[in-house]
Design a protein around this motif. Structure first.
Motif, PDB file in Angstrom:
ATOM      1  N   ARG A  34       7.493   1.853  -4.226  1.00  0.00           N
ATOM      2  CA  ARG A  34       7.443   1.566  -2.791  1.00  0.00           C
ATOM      3  C   ARG A  34       6.409   2.424  -2.070  1.00  0.00           C
ATOM      4  N   PRO A  35       6.391   3.738  -2.260  1.00  0.00           N
ATOM      5  CA  PRO A  35       5.368   4.544  -1.588  1.00  0.00           C
ATOM      6  C   PRO A  35       3.941   4.157  -2.015  1.00  0.00           C
ATOM      7  N   LYS A  36       3.750   3.810  -3.289  1.00  0.00           N
ATOM      8  CA  LYS A  36       2.411   3.398  -3.735  1.00  0.00           C
ATOM      9  C   LYS A  36       2.012   2.071  -3.102  1.00  0.00           C
ATOM     10  N   LYS A  37       2.982   1.179  -2.936  1.00  0.00           N
ATOM     11  CA  LYS A  37       2.689  -0.094  -2.270  1.00  0.00           C
ATOM     12  C   LYS A  37       2.317   0.164  -0.811  1.00  0.00           C
ATOM     13  N   ARG A  38       3.057   1.063  -0.164  1.00  0.00           N
ATOM     14  CA  ARG A  38       2.742   1.415   1.235  1.00  0.00           C
ATOM     15  C   ARG A  38       1.355   2.047   1.312  1.00  0.00           C
ATOM     16  N   GLN A  98      -1.239   1.426  -0.627  1.00  0.00           N
ATOM     17  CA  GLN A  98      -2.228   0.348  -0.750  1.00  0.00           C
ATOM     18  C   GLN A  98      -2.340  -0.444   0.548  1.00  0.00           C
ATOM     19  N   GLN A  99      -1.201  -0.670   1.207  1.00  0.00           N
ATOM     20  CA  GLN A  99      -1.219  -1.354   2.499  1.00  0.00           C
ATOM     21  C   GLN A  99      -2.002  -0.545   3.525  1.00  0.00           C
ATOM     22  N   LEU A 100      -1.784   0.760   3.525  1.00  0.00           N
ATOM     23  CA  LEU A 100      -2.518   1.635   4.448  1.00  0.00           C
ATOM     24  C   LEU A 100      -4.020   1.577   4.192  1.00  0.00           C
ATOM     25  N   GLU A 124      -5.415  -1.586   5.475  1.00  0.00           N
ATOM     26  CA  GLU A 124      -5.447  -1.569   6.938  1.00  0.00           C
ATOM     27  C   GLU A 124      -6.567  -0.665   7.454  1.00  0.00           C
ATOM     28  N   GLU A 155      -2.124   9.348   7.800  1.00  0.00           N
ATOM     29  CA  GLU A 155      -0.885   8.897   7.159  1.00  0.00           C
ATOM     30  C   GLU A 155      -1.101   8.651   5.668  1.00  0.00           C
ATOM     31  N   LEU A 205       0.785  10.607   2.706  1.00  0.00           N
ATOM     32  CA  LEU A 205       1.574   9.844   1.736  1.00  0.00           C
ATOM     33  C   LEU A 205       1.116  10.128   0.307  1.00  0.00           C
TER      34      LEU A 205
END
Length: 189
Positions: free
Chosen positions: A3-7, A9-11, A14, A30, A34
């Motif tokens: 989950r943190p790695k997915k977040r 990649q999303q960051l 973005e 952020e 992270l």
């Protein structure tokens, strides 16, 4: 950890879509935090490369210098794991090097010797990477302009002409006349 790695990649996605500015800087901060929390140096490297560019564009010199130093140290320790170019369309590590001397020059906290050492280190890295040194010579010339050194300003174009790896087209456009005009500006009247 997924989950943190997915977040993360999303960051990153973005950040790459967001224009320079406070919103983008917050996203970069952020992402760095992270990556540190995850404990993955490779992710942190990706985030800090973006942080260096973001801080340069935003005028956050301390953040830029710290982030760049962290990235350069990791690149020097393991260039395979921490490549100079992330192939993300952003400024690579060697391009970011060009921002350092001018940033140091703008701060009274750094001596001419420290700035010269950064320029020497830049040249060492460029040569080791097999890059031409025109970027280094340009940075040296800009530094000479910044410190108002007439002798160093005169030497910079000569050094460019002596560089065997130089690109001939930009130097053909280099004329002595504009350089002389720049040099005359600082002469006492």
């Amino acid at each position: 950890m997924a989950r943190p790695k997915k977040r993360f990649q999303q960051l990153i996605e973005e950040i790459d879509r967001t224009p320079w500015g406070p919103a983008e800087q917050a996203l970069v901060s952020e992402a760095v935090a992270l990556a540190v929390e995850i404990g993955d140096d490779r992710l942190e490297y990706e985030a800090r490369m973006r942080q260096t560019a973001s801080a340069n564009m935003g005028g956050a010199t301390d953040v830029m210098l710290n982030s760049f130093a962290w990235c350069l140290a990791h690149h020097d320790a393991d260039p395979q794991r921490f490549p100079a170019d992330l192939d993300n369309g952003g400024a690579d590590l060697m391009w970011q090097f060009k921002w350092m001397a001018s940033s140091l020059r703008s701060s009274p906290a750094f001596s001419q010797e420290q700035i010269a050492a950064v320029l020497d280190d830049m040249e060492t890295h460029y040569r080791a990477a097999g890059l031409g040194v025109s970027g280094v010579l340009t940075a040296r010339f800009e530094d000479a302009l910044g410190c108002r050194s007439l002798r160093r300003r005169r030497e910079a174009p000569r050094a460019a002409r002596r560089d065997p790896a130089r690109r001939p087209q930009p130097l053909r456009r280099l004329r002595a006349q504009p350089v002389r005009r720049v040099l005359r500006r600082d002469r006492p009247r």
